[in-house]
Design a protein around this motif. Sequence first.
Motif, PDB file in Angstrom:
ATOM      1  N   MET A   1      10.582  58.991 -95.423  1.00 52.36           N
ATOM      2  CA  MET A   1      10.409  59.036 -93.972  1.00 52.36           C
ATOM      3  C   MET A   1       8.953  58.771 -93.596  1.00 52.36           C
ATOM      4  N   SER A   2       8.741  58.408 -92.326  1.00 49.45           N
ATOM      5  CA  SER A   2       7.412  58.142 -91.804  1.00 49.45           C
ATOM      6  C   SER A   2       7.236  58.888 -90.483  1.00 49.45           C
ATOM      7  N   VAL A   3       5.975  59.020 -90.063  1.00 43.32           N
ATOM      8  CA  VAL A   3       5.682  59.716 -88.810  1.00 43.32           C
ATOM      9  C   VAL A   3       4.759  58.858 -87.966  1.00 43.32           C
ATOM     10  N   VAL A   4       4.852  59.046 -86.654  1.00 38.99           N
ATOM     11  CA  VAL A   4       3.898  58.474 -85.712  1.00 38.99           C
ATOM     12  C   VAL A   4       3.245  59.646 -84.993  1.00 38.99           C
ATOM     13  N   ALA A   5       1.917  59.578 -84.848  1.00 41.05           N
ATOM     14  CA  ALA A   5       1.164  60.677 -84.255  1.00 41.05           C
ATOM     15  C   ALA A   5       0.631  60.278 -82.887  1.00 41.05           C
ATOM     16  N   LEU A   6       0.616  61.250 -81.974  1.00 43.89           N
ATOM     17  CA  LEU A   6       0.143  61.039 -80.609  1.00 43.89           C
ATOM     18  C   LEU A   6      -0.912  62.086 -80.281  1.00 43.89           C
ATOM     19  N   ARG A   7      -1.967  61.661 -79.618  1.00 39.26           N
ATOM     20  CA  ARG A   7      -2.967  62.604 -79.104  1.00 39.26           C
ATOM     21  C   ARG A   7      -2.719  62.787 -77.614  1.00 39.26           C
ATOM     22  N   LEU A   8      -2.357  63.994 -77.232  1.00 36.10           N
ATOM     23  CA  LEU A   8      -2.036  64.306 -75.837  1.00 36.10           C
ATOM     24  C   LEU A   8      -3.175  65.144 -75.279  1.00 36.10           C
ATOM     25  N   ALA A   9      -4.058  64.479 -74.536  1.00 32.70           N
ATOM     26  CA  ALA A   9      -5.236  65.140 -73.976  1.00 32.70           C
ATOM     27  C   ALA A   9      -5.505  64.574 -72.601  1.00 32.70           C
ATOM     28  N   GLY A  10      -5.933  65.438 -71.686  1.00 34.19           N
ATOM     29  CA  GLY A  10      -6.243  65.000 -70.339  1.00 34.19           C
ATOM     30  C   GLY A  10      -6.742  66.150 -69.501  1.00 34.19           C
ATOM     31  N   PRO A  11      -7.297  65.855 -68.319  1.00 34.92           N
ATOM     32  CA  PRO A  11      -7.740  66.935 -67.435  1.00 34.92           C
ATOM     33  C   PRO A  11      -6.614  67.898 -67.095  1.00 34.92           C
ATOM     34  N   LEU A  12      -5.387  67.347 -66.891  1.00 36.68           N
ATOM     35  CA  LEU A  12      -4.234  68.176 -66.562  1.00 36.68           C
ATOM     36  C   LEU A  12      -3.020  67.697 -67.350  1.00 36.68           C
ATOM     37  N   GLN A  13      -2.186  68.646 -67.761  1.00 33.60           N
ATOM     38  CA  GLN A  13      -0.886  68.354 -68.352  1.00 33.60           C
ATOM     39  C   GLN A  13       0.107  69.349 -67.770  1.00 33.60           C
ATOM     40  N   SER A  14       1.378  68.960 -67.735  1.00 31.68           N
ATOM     41  CA  SER A  14       2.412  69.882 -67.267  1.00 31.68           C
ATOM     42  C   SER A  14       3.726  69.522 -67.933  1.00 31.68           C
ATOM     43  N   TRP A  15       4.248  70.458 -68.726  1.00 29.80           N
ATOM     44  CA  TRP A  15       5.439  70.206 -69.535  1.00 29.80           C
ATOM     45  C   TRP A  15       6.525  71.213 -69.164  1.00 29.80           C
ATOM     46  N   GLY A  16       7.182  70.958 -68.053  1.00 30.76           N
ATOM     47  CA  GLY A  16       8.204  71.882 -67.575  1.00 30.76           C
ATOM     48  C   GLY A  16       9.518  71.707 -68.306  1.00 30.76           C
ATOM     49  N   SER A  17      10.165  72.817 -68.633  1.00 30.86           N
ATOM     50  CA  SER A  17      11.496  72.772 -69.239  1.00 30.86           C
ATOM     51  C   SER A  17      12.521  73.520 -68.397  1.00 30.86           C
ATOM     52  N   GLY A  18      12.055  74.298 -67.409  1.00 34.35           N
ATOM     53  CA  GLY A  18      12.994  75.048 -66.579  1.00 34.35           C
ATOM     54  C   GLY A  18      12.565  75.113 -65.132  1.00 34.35           C
ATOM     55  N   SER A  19      11.838  74.102 -64.651  1.00 33.58           N
ATOM     56  CA  SER A  19      11.340  74.119 -63.276  1.00 33.58           C
ATOM     57  C   SER A  19      12.489  73.985 -62.283  1.00 33.58           C
ATOM     58  N   ARG A  20      12.456  74.789 -61.250  1.00 38.45           N
ATOM     59  CA  ARG A  20      13.489  74.741 -60.226  1.00 38.45           C
ATOM     60  C   ARG A  20      12.858  74.962 -58.855  1.00 38.45           C
ATOM     61  N   PHE A  21      13.325  74.201 -57.869  1.00 40.85           N
ATOM     62  CA  PHE A  21      13.006  74.417 -56.471  1.00 40.85           C
ATOM     63  C   PHE A  21      11.492  74.413 -56.229  1.00 40.85           C
ATOM     64  N   VAL A  22      10.917  75.494 -55.685  1.00 38.84           N
ATOM     65  CA  VAL A  22       9.518  75.479 -55.273  1.00 38.84           C
ATOM     66  C   VAL A  22       8.577  76.021 -56.343  1.00 38.84           C
ATOM     67  N   ARG A  23       9.094  76.409 -57.478  1.00 37.65           N
ATOM     68  CA  ARG A  23       8.217  76.874 -58.567  1.00 37.65           C
ATOM     69  C   ARG A  23       8.341  75.900 -59.735  1.00 37.65           C
ATOM     70  N   ARG A  24       7.278  75.168 -60.009  1.00 33.48           N
ATOM     71  CA  ARG A  24       7.267  74.152 -61.053  1.00 33.48           C
ATOM     72  C   ARG A  24       6.361  74.624 -62.185  1.00 33.48           C
ATOM     73  N   GLY A  25       6.953  75.213 -63.188  1.00 34.44           N
ATOM     74  CA  GLY A  25       6.182  75.788 -64.276  1.00 34.44           C
ATOM     75  C   GLY A  25       5.850  74.780 -65.360  1.00 34.44           C
ATOM     76  N   THR A  26       5.140  75.235 -66.365  1.00 40.98           N
ATOM     77  CA  THR A  26       4.831  74.424 -67.532  1.00 40.98           C
ATOM     78  C   THR A  26       4.928  75.291 -68.782  1.00 40.98           C
ATOM     79  N   GLU A  27       5.411  74.700 -69.857  1.00 38.96           N
ATOM     80  CA  GLU A  27       5.341  75.349 -71.153  1.00 38.96           C
ATOM     81  C   GLU A  27       3.905  75.284 -71.662  1.00 38.96           C
ATOM     82  N   ARG A  28       3.580  76.086 -72.665  1.00 36.36           N
ATOM     83  CA  ARG A  28       2.227  76.078 -73.204  1.00 36.36           C
ATOM     84  C   ARG A  28       2.016  74.977 -74.237  1.00 36.36           C
ATOM     85  N   GLU A  29       3.097  74.288 -74.642  1.00 38.91           N
ATOM     86  CA  GLU A  29       3.005  73.139 -75.537  1.00 38.91           C
ATOM     87  C   GLU A  29       3.873  72.020 -74.977  1.00 38.91           C
ATOM     88  N   PRO A  30       3.566  70.759 -75.304  1.00 38.67           N
ATOM     89  CA  PRO A  30       4.409  69.650 -74.857  1.00 38.67           C
ATOM     90  C   PRO A  30       5.847  69.799 -75.341  1.00 38.67           C
TER      91      PRO A  30
END
Length: 241
Positions: A1-30
């Motif tokens: 098997m092989s892998v591809v690596a990504l560097r995820l960096a920026g001023p802001l990130q937001s990785w929501g997995s359960g955002s609903r309605f007026v509250r848009r949360g983010t997980e602590r990891e992508p």
Amino acid sequence: MSVVALRLAGPLQSWGSGSRFVRRGTEREPTKSGVLGLVAAARGLRREDPLEELLGLRYGVRVDRPGQLLRDFHTAQRPKRERDGSVTWRSLPLSQRYYLSDAVFLAVLEGDRALVEGIDEALRAPHFPLYLGRRSCPPAGPVALGTADGDVEQALATWPWQASVRVQRAHRERTVWLATIRDAKPGTPEAEPVRDMPVSFDPNRREYTWRSVVRGTVEIPNEHGTVPATGVHDPMSLLGE
């Protein structure tokens, strides 16, 4: 098997997995759904296109810098043209949106060599713009880090630390302990379920299902460290940087 690596960096990130309605949360990891969405955009897939080719990829992420949790009290208005030609503005519901500020992650996808090499090529010349979870969160610099032979576990344990030189020098010690979260192999006893495996990104029928993950830590060399490692793992050491 092989892998591809990504560097995820920026001023802001937001990785929501359960955002609903007026509250848009983010997980602590992508999330896996967020990273696969980024890859799909790079490859030119539209939201209605099938994802089968990407769903078999194993996923792992390493927290190279956790960043700070940021809350945005969000207001917006929508223009409405009246019958007389004038334009009025209608206020949209107030919302709270959460972001990770100044975070850095190493994300890894494992699969067949041809597939991961094609992903790496697409990330270097993306068909659609790339975002770190939301359109307001562009990456700071190139995302693609290249490909390598091996699996997710090996890549997370050996890929160089992706934090900035300033952060690496501030850490001082010659090694650093970094948190990881990765797809669990069948039968892993400490696995936990998370609901961020995409089935469809179609706006009319978005679907997600469960996957099993395992959390851990890895010790990575710090090229800019000057102090020998103490041998004591302090998981809170990066939060103050």
